[in-house]
Design a protein around this motif. Structure first.
Motif, PDB file in Angstrom:
ATOM      1  N   HIS A  33       0.765  -1.199  -0.082  1.00  0.00           N
ATOM      2  CA  HIS A  33       0.345  -0.475   0.177  1.00  0.00           C
ATOM      3  C   HIS A  33       0.856   1.400  -0.113  1.00  0.00           C
ATOM      4  O   HIS A  33       2.004   0.751   0.146  1.00  0.00           O
ATOM      5  CB  HIS A  33      -0.851   0.071   1.040  1.00  0.00           C
ATOM      6  N   LYS A 110     -11.675   0.451   3.418  1.00  0.00           N
ATOM      7  CA  LYS A 110     -10.595   0.697   2.442  1.00  0.00           C
ATOM      8  C   LYS A 110      -9.868   2.187   3.135  1.00  0.00           C
ATOM      9  O   LYS A 110     -10.905   2.848   2.652  1.00  0.00           O
ATOM     10  CB  LYS A 110     -10.024   0.432   1.394  1.00  0.00           C
ATOM     11  N   ILE A 116      -4.245   0.318  -2.781  1.00  0.00           N
ATOM     12  CA  ILE A 116      -3.470  -0.756  -2.550  1.00  0.00           C
ATOM     13  C   ILE A 116      -3.181  -1.720  -3.866  1.00  0.00           C
ATOM     14  O   ILE A 116      -3.574  -1.407  -4.063  1.00  0.00           O
ATOM     15  CB  ILE A 116      -4.058  -1.775  -1.576  1.00  0.00           C
TER      16      ILE A 116
END
Length: 161
Positions: A33, A110, A116
């Motif tokens: 990420h 998220k 990501i």
């Protein structure tokens, strides 16, 4: 940084962080990420909070970052990492776990400021990952615990801090 994170300024204006990170690998692909404003990638993870065990911190961080429950497989590294980031000297203790995801990634949960992406090991060759030693760990075949020291501050200044 939140006020209950184990992160503070000490002597010589060096900031200390206690962080955890996760190696997440499925079908030969590694999950990384980055903040959308960064030009490099990291293992998922973050700062440990005061009174929180590192094992609990990585489980919390994965839940916060990608909305998944996870299970720790093993402890891979403890890294004493001294480096400069955005003109600040950082002394960091980084604990790296290998984990398995117990759920599918929930993009609705998220964190909004992160991106990501799954990378094959071939793709990792051309990707900038911080800290620099992360690639070496990802390409190792043996998953035994090791202590690692990475001191970029002394190499910059030419002396121990």
């Amino acid at each position: 940084m939140e006020k209950d994170d184990v992160s503070f300024f000490g002597g010589n204006e060096i900031k200390f962080n206690l962080r955890v990170s996760a190696i997440i690998e499925i079908d030969g692909r590694i999950l990384l990420h980055r903040k959308k404003t960064d030009d490099f990638w990291n293992l998922l993870g973050g700062r440990v909070k005061y009174g929180e065990l590192c094992e609990n911190a990585i489980i919390r961080e994965i839940s916060e970052e990608i909305g998944c429950r996870c299970q720790i497989v093993n402890l891979v590294r403890a890294c004493e990492n001294l480096y400069v980031f955005k003109n600040s000297k950082i002394h960091e203790l980084l604990i790296i776990y290998r984990i398995d995801l117990l759920d599918e990634i929930d993009n609705s949960k998220k964190e909004e400021d992160i991106e990501i992406k799954w990378f094959t090991k071939c793709e990792l060759e051309t990707v900038v990952i911080k800290p620099d030693f992360t690639k070496e760990i990802l390409f190792e075949q043996v998953d035994e615990f090791k202590w690692l020291i990475n001191d970029e501050i002394s190499s910059i200044s030419g002396k121990n801090q």
